[in-house]
Design an enzyme around this catalytic site. Structure first.
Site, PDB file in Angstrom:
ATOM      1  N   HIS A  59      92.390  29.982  11.745  1.00  0.00           N
ATOM      2  CA  HIS A  59      92.506  31.087  10.668  1.00  0.00           C
ATOM      3  C   HIS A  59      91.730  31.038   9.485  1.00  0.00           C
ATOM      4  O   HIS A  59      91.171  29.849   9.409  1.00  0.00           O
ATOM      5  CB  HIS A  59      94.271  31.521  10.604  1.00  0.00           C
ATOM      6  CG  HIS A  59      94.804  30.236   9.644  1.00  0.00           C
ATOM      7  ND1 HIS A  59      95.105  29.226  10.095  1.00  0.00           N
ATOM      8  CD2 HIS A  59      94.880  30.331   8.292  1.00  0.00           C
ATOM      9  CE1 HIS A  59      95.714  28.432   9.092  1.00  0.00           C
ATOM     10  NE2 HIS A  59      95.690  29.027   8.044  1.00  0.00           N
ATOM     11  N   HIS A  61      91.363  32.306   4.975  1.00  0.00           N
ATOM     12  CA  HIS A  61      92.039  32.898   3.919  1.00  0.00           C
ATOM     13  C   HIS A  61      90.658  33.272   3.120  1.00  0.00           C
ATOM     14  O   HIS A  61      89.870  32.334   3.108  1.00  0.00           O
ATOM     15  CB  HIS A  61      93.054  31.974   3.351  1.00  0.00           C
ATOM     16  CG  HIS A  61      94.289  31.787   3.938  1.00  0.00           C
ATOM     17  ND1 HIS A  61      95.235  32.497   4.419  1.00  0.00           N
ATOM     18  CD2 HIS A  61      94.479  30.222   4.457  1.00  0.00           C
ATOM     19  CE1 HIS A  61      96.051  31.988   5.026  1.00  0.00           C
ATOM     20  NE2 HIS A  61      95.681  30.493   5.091  1.00  0.00           N
ATOM     21  N   TYR A 147      84.655  23.379   4.992  1.00  0.00           N
ATOM     22  CA  TYR A 147      84.578  24.694   5.039  1.00  0.00           C
ATOM     23  C   TYR A 147      85.263  25.546   4.167  1.00  0.00           C
ATOM     24  O   TYR A 147      86.305  26.281   4.466  1.00  0.00           O
ATOM     25  CB  TYR A 147      84.924  25.334   6.510  1.00  0.00           C
ATOM     26  CG  TYR A 147      84.409  24.258   7.650  1.00  0.00           C
ATOM     27  CD1 TYR A 147      83.166  24.073   7.785  1.00  0.00           C
ATOM     28  CD2 TYR A 147      85.373  23.316   8.428  1.00  0.00           C
ATOM     29  CE1 TYR A 147      82.406  23.559   8.740  1.00  0.00           C
ATOM     30  CE2 TYR A 147      84.829  22.662   9.330  1.00  0.00           C
ATOM     31  CZ  TYR A 147      83.448  22.666   9.599  1.00  0.00           C
ATOM     32  OH  TYR A 147      82.814  21.844  10.585  1.00  0.00           O
TER      33      TYR A 147
END
Length: 172
Positions: A59, A61, A147
């Site tokens: 996932h 954000h 990342y």
């Protein structure tokens, strides 16, 4: 079918969570260059600025600021997901509903968004994004996760390099 209501505002500032269908997958970091390309491609079509971003295996954000007179983040997400999905090695279609919608077995159908209300709300979400790899046990220290926009903000002196640093000495 549920009626999802999204809050759209021109020039809005939003926090998003976008997840893969398979929460045990590592596709996002395994194909990080393709994900970056998907974001760049969409930003060229429909500009938006990324204020913060962290990509985890399953996932991500992010906080986006839309330009003046713009409000449609859903279209942007649809195109980013499609660009990424259709350039991956092909996988099987998950079910009849996904087949009819021409969806691959990559992303959860929806995403979560939150309108940033004020400076404190922004700061809380900004910190949440950058601390997320530690929260999920992927690294001990925020600066160990590659990342993330955390590294950019260290170069701009927004964060110290040792922000939220785990010190073994503190616990011995």
């Amino acid at each position: 079918m549920p009626n999802f209501r999204r809050h759209y505002s021109e020039h809005g500032l939003y926090f998003f969570t976008v997840a893969l269908l398979n929460r045990q997958s590592d596709l996002l970091v395994k194909h990080i260059d393709l994900l970056k390309q998907s974001f760049r491609t969409e930003q060229a079509k429909s500009p938006f600025s990324i204020k913060a971003l962290v990509v985890l295996p399953d996932h991500l954000h992010t906080i986006w600021q839309l330009p003046p007179n713009e409000h449609d983040y859903s279209l942007r997400w649809r195109r980013i997901k499609a660009h990424f999905s259709y350039r991956l090695p092909k996988s099987k279609v998950i079910n009849q509903s996904r087949l009819q919608k021409k969806e691959l077995e990559i992303w959860q159908r929806r995403f979560w968004e939150h309108s940033i209300r004020d400076d404190e709300d922004f700061k809380n979400h900004f910190d949440y994004i950058h601390y997320n790899p530690v929260k999920h046990g992927l690294v001990k220290n925020v600066d160990d996760w590659p990342y993330s926009t955390f590294h950019f903000y260290v170069t701009k002196n927004i964060y110290p390099e040792d922000w939220a640093y785990y010190s073994k000495d503190e616990y011995e």
